[in-house]
Write a protein that holds these residues in place. Structure first.
Motif, PDB file in Angstrom:
ATOM      1  N   SER A  15      41.578 -23.517   8.296  1.00 50.18           N
ATOM      2  CA  SER A  15      42.583 -24.174   7.464  1.00 50.18           C
ATOM      3  C   SER A  15      42.428 -23.788   5.998  1.00 50.18           C
ATOM      4  O   SER A  15      43.408 -23.663   5.281  1.00 50.18           O
ATOM      5  CB  SER A  15      42.515 -25.687   7.622  1.00 50.18           C
ATOM      6  OG  SER A  15      41.296 -26.169   7.121  1.00 50.18           O
ATOM      7  N   SER A  16      41.213 -23.592   5.537  1.00 48.80           N
ATOM      8  CA  SER A  16      41.033 -23.238   4.132  1.00 48.80           C
ATOM      9  C   SER A  16      41.321 -21.766   3.873  1.00 48.80           C
ATOM     10  O   SER A  16      41.728 -21.399   2.790  1.00 48.80           O
ATOM     11  CB  SER A  16      39.623 -23.588   3.663  1.00 48.80           C
ATOM     12  OG  SER A  16      38.686 -22.773   4.333  1.00 48.80           O
ATOM     13  N   GLU A  19      45.360 -21.037   3.515  1.00 48.94           N
ATOM     14  CA  GLU A  19      46.102 -21.491   2.342  1.00 48.94           C
ATOM     15  C   GLU A  19      45.623 -20.751   1.108  1.00 48.94           C
ATOM     16  O   GLU A  19      44.466 -20.371   0.994  1.00 48.94           O
ATOM     17  CB  GLU A  19      45.896 -22.996   2.142  1.00 48.94           C
ATOM     18  CG  GLU A  19      46.402 -23.836   3.280  1.00 48.94           C
ATOM     19  CD  GLU A  19      46.099 -25.308   3.079  1.00 48.94           C
ATOM     20  OE1 GLU A  19      45.734 -25.685   1.950  1.00 48.94           O
ATOM     21  OE2 GLU A  19      46.222 -26.066   4.048  1.00 48.94           O
ATOM     22  N   GLY A  21      45.909 -22.015  -2.258  1.00 52.02           N
ATOM     23  CA  GLY A  21      45.303 -22.917  -3.237  1.00 52.02           C
ATOM     24  C   GLY A  21      44.656 -24.110  -2.564  1.00 52.02           C
ATOM     25  O   GLY A  21      44.753 -25.220  -3.049  1.00 52.02           O
ATOM     26  N   GLY A  22      44.007 -23.918  -1.445  1.00 49.13           N
ATOM     27  CA  GLY A  22      43.489 -25.027  -0.648  1.00 49.13           C
ATOM     28  C   GLY A  22      42.255 -25.682  -1.217  1.00 49.13           C
ATOM     29  O   GLY A  22      41.966 -26.816  -0.893  1.00 49.13           O
ATOM     30  N   ALA A  25      42.789 -27.835  -5.274  1.00 50.87           N
ATOM     31  CA  ALA A  25      44.150 -28.351  -5.364  1.00 50.87           C
ATOM     32  C   ALA A  25      44.406 -29.462  -4.343  1.00 50.87           C
ATOM     33  O   ALA A  25      45.176 -30.380  -4.604  1.00 50.87           O
ATOM     34  CB  ALA A  25      45.155 -27.228  -5.174  1.00 50.87           C
ATOM     35  N   SER A  26      43.734 -29.396  -3.217  1.00 55.54           N
ATOM     36  CA  SER A  26      43.934 -30.450  -2.218  1.00 55.54           C
ATOM     37  C   SER A  26      43.220 -31.739  -2.609  1.00 55.54           C
ATOM     38  O   SER A  26      43.607 -32.815  -2.162  1.00 55.54           O
ATOM     39  CB  SER A  26      43.459 -29.973  -0.848  1.00 55.54           C
ATOM     40  OG  SER A  26      42.070 -29.704  -0.878  1.00 55.54           O
ATOM     41  N   PHE A  27      42.193 -31.636  -3.433  1.00 51.35           N
ATOM     42  CA  PHE A  27      41.458 -32.828  -3.872  1.00 51.35           C
ATOM     43  C   PHE A  27      41.981 -33.380  -5.197  1.00 51.35           C
ATOM     44  O   PHE A  27      41.570 -34.442  -5.632  1.00 51.35           O
ATOM     45  CB  PHE A  27      39.967 -32.524  -4.014  1.00 51.35           C
ATOM     46  CG  PHE A  27      39.269 -32.382  -2.711  1.00 51.35           C
ATOM     47  CD1 PHE A  27      39.084 -33.480  -1.884  1.00 51.35           C
ATOM     48  CD2 PHE A  27      38.808 -31.155  -2.289  1.00 51.35           C
ATOM     49  CE1 PHE A  27      38.443 -33.363  -0.671  1.00 51.35           C
ATOM     50  CE2 PHE A  27      38.161 -31.015  -1.079  1.00 51.35           C
ATOM     51  CZ  PHE A  27      37.980 -32.117  -0.257  1.00 51.35           C
ATOM     52  N   PRO A  29      44.907 -34.797  -6.137  1.00 53.40           N
ATOM     53  CA  PRO A  29      45.489 -36.154  -6.113  1.00 53.40           C
ATOM     54  C   PRO A  29      44.431 -37.243  -5.951  1.00 53.40           C
ATOM     55  O   PRO A  29      44.528 -38.300  -6.584  1.00 53.40           O
ATOM     56  CB  PRO A  29      46.425 -36.123  -4.903  1.00 53.40           C
ATOM     57  CG  PRO A  29      46.736 -34.693  -4.696  1.00 53.40           C
ATOM     58  CD  PRO A  29      45.521 -33.939  -5.135  1.00 53.40           C
TER      59      PRO A  29
END
Length: 117
Positions: A15-16, A19, A21-22, A25-27, A29
């Motif tokens: 999964s990483s 992507e 910008g995984g 960027a996912s953390f 928010p």
């Protein structure tokens, strides 16, 4: 157990790598939510607790105080955790320092007790 762990690791790697910008960027928010909670909830609460603790430590004999129950009186004696409070008619009440309201106590100002005499 070893097979499950390998499956979890391979799923995370797939999964990483798929992507662009995984990473952070996912953390972002989640980090933003933690920062907002700190500045709008945790920091003001700790500031208020510090002011309340300072108020309770600064109570001295002769201060006019109001309890959280609305009883007005004058401090006659101060101990570590309790205060002997004199109310109208010479009656003395022993109350916890935590029962004194910082918001309604003016310290050296006028209260209902001093207005009545």
């Amino acid at each position: 157990m070893q097979i499950r762990m390998n499956n979890v690791i391979s799923i995370l790697l797939m999964s990483s790598s798929g992507e662009d910008g995984g990473g952070i960027a996912s953390f972002l928010p989640l980090i933003l939510i933690v920062v907002v909670f700190y500045f709008f909830m945790i920091r003001p609460q700790s500031k208020k607790a510090k002011e309340t603790r300072k108020f309770r430590e600064s109570i001295s004999k002769g201060d006019k105080v109001v309890t959280i129950g609305g009883i007005h009186g004058k401090v006659a004696e101060v101990k570590d955790t309790t205060v002997m409070m004199e109310v109208e008619g010479g009656l003395k009440l022993k109350v916890e320092k935590s029962a004194l309201s910082k918001e309604y106590t003016s310290g050296q100002g006028e209260s209902e007790l001093s207005k009545g005499k």
